[in-house]
Each structure stands twice: as C-alpha cells, then as structure tokens.
Design a protein around this motif. Structure first.
Motif, mmCIF file in Angstrom:
data_model
loop_
_atom_site.group_PDB
_atom_site.id
_atom_site.type_symbol
_atom_site.label_atom_id
_atom_site.label_comp_id
_atom_site.label_asym_id
_atom_site.label_seq_id
_atom_site.Cartn_x
_atom_site.Cartn_y
_atom_site.Cartn_z
ATOM 1 N N ARG A 39 0.716 -1.187 -0.033
ATOM 2 C CA ARG A 39 0.049 -0.122 0.024
ATOM 3 C C ARG A 39 0.900 1.344 -0.092
ATOM 4 O O ARG A 39 0.500 2.127 -0.641
ATOM 5 C CB ARG A 39 -0.760 -0.071 1.205
ATOM 6 N N ALA A 40 1.848 1.186 0.824
ATOM 7 C CA ALA A 40 2.870 2.270 0.646
ATOM 8 C C ALA A 40 3.466 2.506 -0.637
ATOM 9 O O ALA A 40 3.677 3.723 -0.957
ATOM 10 C CB ALA A 40 4.002 2.020 1.869
ATOM 11 N N THR A 41 3.818 1.425 -1.356
ATOM 12 C CA THR A 41 4.216 1.533 -2.567
ATOM 13 C C THR A 41 3.249 2.345 -3.418
ATOM 14 O O THR A 41 3.765 3.011 -4.387
ATOM 15 C CB THR A 41 4.715 0.102 -2.989
ATOM 16 N N VAL A 42 2.141 1.689 -3.565
ATOM 17 C CA VAL A 42 0.883 2.244 -4.329
ATOM 18 C C VAL A 42 0.975 3.791 -4.017
ATOM 19 O O VAL A 42 0.862 4.544 -5.053
ATOM 20 C CB VAL A 42 -0.224 1.874 -4.136
ATOM 21 N N GLN A 43 0.933 4.084 -2.838
ATOM 22 C CA GLN A 43 0.846 5.435 -2.240
ATOM 23 C C GLN A 43 1.910 6.296 -3.078
ATOM 24 O O GLN A 43 1.822 7.605 -3.505
ATOM 25 C CB GLN A 43 0.762 5.892 -0.887
ATOM 26 N N GLU A 44 3.242 6.016 -2.846
ATOM 27 C CA GLU A 44 4.325 6.521 -3.654
ATOM 28 C C GLU A 44 4.206 6.599 -5.036
ATOM 29 O O GLU A 44 4.467 7.876 -5.763
ATOM 30 C CB GLU A 44 5.612 5.870 -3.282
ATOM 31 N N LEU A 45 3.833 5.700 -5.826
ATOM 32 C CA LEU A 45 3.978 5.492 -7.094
ATOM 33 C C LEU A 45 2.897 6.422 -7.631
ATOM 34 O O LEU A 45 3.103 6.954 -8.850
ATOM 35 C CB LEU A 45 3.765 4.181 -7.655
ATOM 36 N N THR A 46 1.904 6.756 -6.953
ATOM 37 C CA THR A 46 0.804 7.641 -7.320
ATOM 38 C C THR A 46 0.800 8.926 -6.870
ATOM 39 O O THR A 46 -0.143 9.994 -7.134
ATOM 40 C CB THR A 46 -0.580 7.059 -7.021
ATOM 41 N N ASP A 47 1.940 9.278 -6.187
ATOM 42 C CA ASP A 47 2.023 10.663 -5.474
ATOM 43 C C ASP A 47 2.883 11.578 -6.787
ATOM 44 O O ASP A 47 3.956 11.012 -7.104
ATOM 45 C CB ASP A 47 2.996 10.574 -4.445
ATOM 46 N N PRO A 48 2.148 12.399 -7.298
ATOM 47 C CA PRO A 48 2.875 13.116 -8.464
ATOM 48 C C PRO A 48 4.308 13.577 -8.119
ATOM 49 O O PRO A 48 5.336 13.656 -9.196
ATOM 50 C CB PRO A 48 2.102 14.454 -8.413
ATOM 51 N N ARG A 49 4.665 13.856 -6.975
ATOM 52 C CA ARG A 49 6.105 14.350 -6.662
ATOM 53 C C ARG A 49 6.981 13.209 -7.102
ATOM 54 O O ARG A 49 8.109 13.422 -7.313
ATOM 55 C CB ARG A 49 6.161 14.634 -5.252
ATOM 56 N N PHE A 50 6.505 11.908 -6.812
ATOM 57 C CA PHE A 50 7.532 10.739 -7.037
ATOM 58 C C PHE A 50 7.143 10.222 -8.226
ATOM 59 O O PHE A 50 8.115 9.799 -9.029
ATOM 60 C CB PHE A 50 7.103 9.750 -5.980
ATOM 61 N N GLU A 51 6.050 10.203 -8.791
ATOM 62 C CA GLU A 51 5.536 9.767 -10.003
ATOM 63 C C GLU A 51 6.256 10.271 -11.253
ATOM 64 O O GLU A 51 6.875 9.410 -12.030
ATOM 65 C CB GLU A 51 4.048 9.811 -10.281
#
Lengths: 202, 202
Positions: free
Chosen positions: A94-106
């Motif tokens: 879930r943390a990975t999904v959150q990071e991958l969908t956070d525009p700053r990281f994405e």
C-alpha cells in the motif's frame, strides 16, 4: 556531533547542491523530463551550469540524485514484522502504491524508468540506489517468514520479491488499470498463498 | 480471394508502407530510438518524408505500427489448453521471455515503453494494440481453468494475469537479474499455487 563546525565553503556547496536537487525535481514536474535542461536547473537553483557539470555527468544523473534526496529510496531499512506476513506485506505494498501515485514521486520515477531504457549506466544506478534497498527490505521480511515456517522452504526469495512488486510495477508503468490499495491487497494475498508451505501434496 | 485484383496504386502504397515499417524497425536497432528520425526512415524506405507524415502523426506511431507488423502482438488468439494449467502457463511465459530477449523485439519494446511514459496517446495505443491481446489470451485460459475448478472461484482474473506477467516485465525492464526460462517456470508455478482453490481453510 553538533560541536563539529562545518567550514563555510562546504556549507555553501551543500546549499548549492540542495538548491540544484530541489530545482531538478520541481522542473521535472513542471516541464517533463524531455524538455528539462541543465540550463534551466542552473537558473532555478541560482548557480552556474558548470557547477552542475562539476558534480553530475548528465541530466539523468541529477534527476536520479534529486529523486533519492526526495526520499524515493527512503524505505525503512527493515519492514514491519508483526508476525502476520500478509498484513505486513499489505502495509508495504500500500505504501508503494501511495508513493507511485504521488505526483512528486511519479513524474521523476517515470522519467528515470524511461531514461534507463537508453542509458545503461543510469539504469544500473537507478536500480541500485532506488530499487535495491526496497527489494532487499522485502526479501529480508520474507526470509524471517521462511524461518518462521510461513513461507515454503524451497522458495527462491528473490523471485518471491518480484512476484510482489512486479504486478504493481506492471499496472503502474503500463497503466493497464487503476493502481489502487485494493489491488495492492489482492496482490499481497495472492503472493502469500503462492509462498505458503503446501498443506498437502498436490 | 486470389481472384480479387488489387489496383496498382494500392499495391504501390502497400509496398511503401511495408518499406517504411521495415526501415523503422531496422533503424531503431541500429541507432536507438532517441536518435531515430523520420528523415532517416524516409531515406531508408525510399519515400518522401511527407508520405510518412501522411500516414503517421509521430515517430512513436511509426515505430508502434512497425512493431505490431513485426509480430510483437502476434500472440495466438488463444493459449494452448492441454488441461494442465501450469504447463500451459509455462509455455506462454517461456515464449514471452524468448520474445523479450530477442533483440529484434527487445529494442522497439524498450523504446515504446520508454516513449509511452511521456506520450499518453502512444501509451494507450501500445497497451491496446500490443499488450491487451496477450493479456486477454492469458485471462481466457485462466477463465477456462476457473471453470474447471483449477483456479479458486473468487479470484479476480485481471489481477491474476498481472501476477503472471508483472514479475517478468519487472525483471526485464529494470534488469534486476537475468530473465531466463527458469525464472518464467518459477513464476508460473508460484502463480498457479496462488490461484489454486484452498484445500483447507487457513
């Protein structure tokens, strides 16, 4: 450690480095990787182009360091171990999904993944600096589970790690369908079922 | 059908189209996607630049069509169904490994994946024209297995498909480790274990 005084030139260097990394991340988000230039990063950071070239060989290298500084590889050194493997894996996916969908990281993640396809040196740095710590942390959690008898003895844990993160990466990078927490949970549950010791012979 | 005579201009058009697609694939392999130009494709194919722009909006679109013509999406409409799900999935994942590691497919595949990160229209065409038929064929095989009681009733088959192909894609694109037939077999075996109906409650 607070007693050690950093010399002024070193502090100035560090301030410039931080300004360059911040500018690089901001600009990837604003103009995209393809139109990002070293000139624009230098202008935004208030430094000369040569300052950037002194520290980094390429645009990709700056973006990679900027991404690492942003926390793209700031996964905890170890995953939670509550004793419940499935719950712990859901937490990390879930943390990975959150990071991958956070525009700053994405945006920088997509840019670095794309750029890695034509720049083998960058590709290797990207995998080792950003991905490997994350993969290793998951693998260590699986190793503890294997010792605890929750993962079958014969399982190759390096494959098991990619069974967990591969489906997330596939859906994210290729946009085959929305990348959600529910998807992360389903993948974690399926992977745990795959890894579990057989309760009877097949 | 042999009786229907294609008019000469249409045949000439088709010859030009084929020459353009062949040139595009050859040049991606020779110079890489980044340095590929419409001019170079036109010169190699013996056509004018305008001929290419009349049929394709961008370099990415030409490469995508060239890739499709090369057989990148020539997966069989249906997977083998020998009744042995694990054997059939190993067959298809081994074929995927072979294709991903064949330089003729690998270079345009990496180029299109990379380019898709900054070109959403190309990304969608790439997924729908190249990937979707492959994913759908696997999903249909899983549906047959679900009907035969080899896959648990509650499993979301679209997730199951990405559990199979995601780990291959992850290892291939990020080069985390060599992509081998043995890896394909392990992933297939783990996925089948994940999908199998529970033999007892957990």
């Amino acid at each position: 450690m607070g007693e050690v005084k950093t010399p002024e030139p070193a502090r100035r260097s560090e301030r410039s480095r931080q300004a360059i990394l911040t500018a690089a991340v901001e600009l990837v988000g604003e103009v995209g990787y393809a139109r990002l230039t070293i000139e624009a990063i230098a202008a935004r950071a208030g430094v000369g182009k040569q300052t950037i070239y002194r520290w980094w060989p390429s645009k990709g290298a700056v973006v990679l360091d900027a991404f690492v500084a942003l926390g793209g590889s700031s996964e905890p050194a170890a995953l939670p171990d509550t004793g419940d493997l499935e719950a712990d894996l859901k937490t990390v996916l879930r943390a990975t999904v959150q990071e991958l969908t956070d525009p700053r990281f994405e945006l920088p993640s997509r840019a670095l993944t794309a750029e890695s396809q034509s720049d083998p040196a960058l590709a290797q740095q990207f995998v080792e600096a950003v991905l490997r710590p994350h993969l290793t942390a998951i693998q260590e959690r699986l190793r503890a589970a294997q010792k605890a008898g929750q993962v079958a003895k014969g399982v190759d844990l390096s494959v098991a790690v990619e069974l967990l993160v591969g489906p997330l990466f596939h859906r994210w990078l290729l946009r085959t369908a929305p990348l959600t927490r529910a998807y992360a949970d389903t993948v974690a549950a399926l992977a745990v079922a795959a890894l579990r010791p057989a309760s009877r012979s097949r």
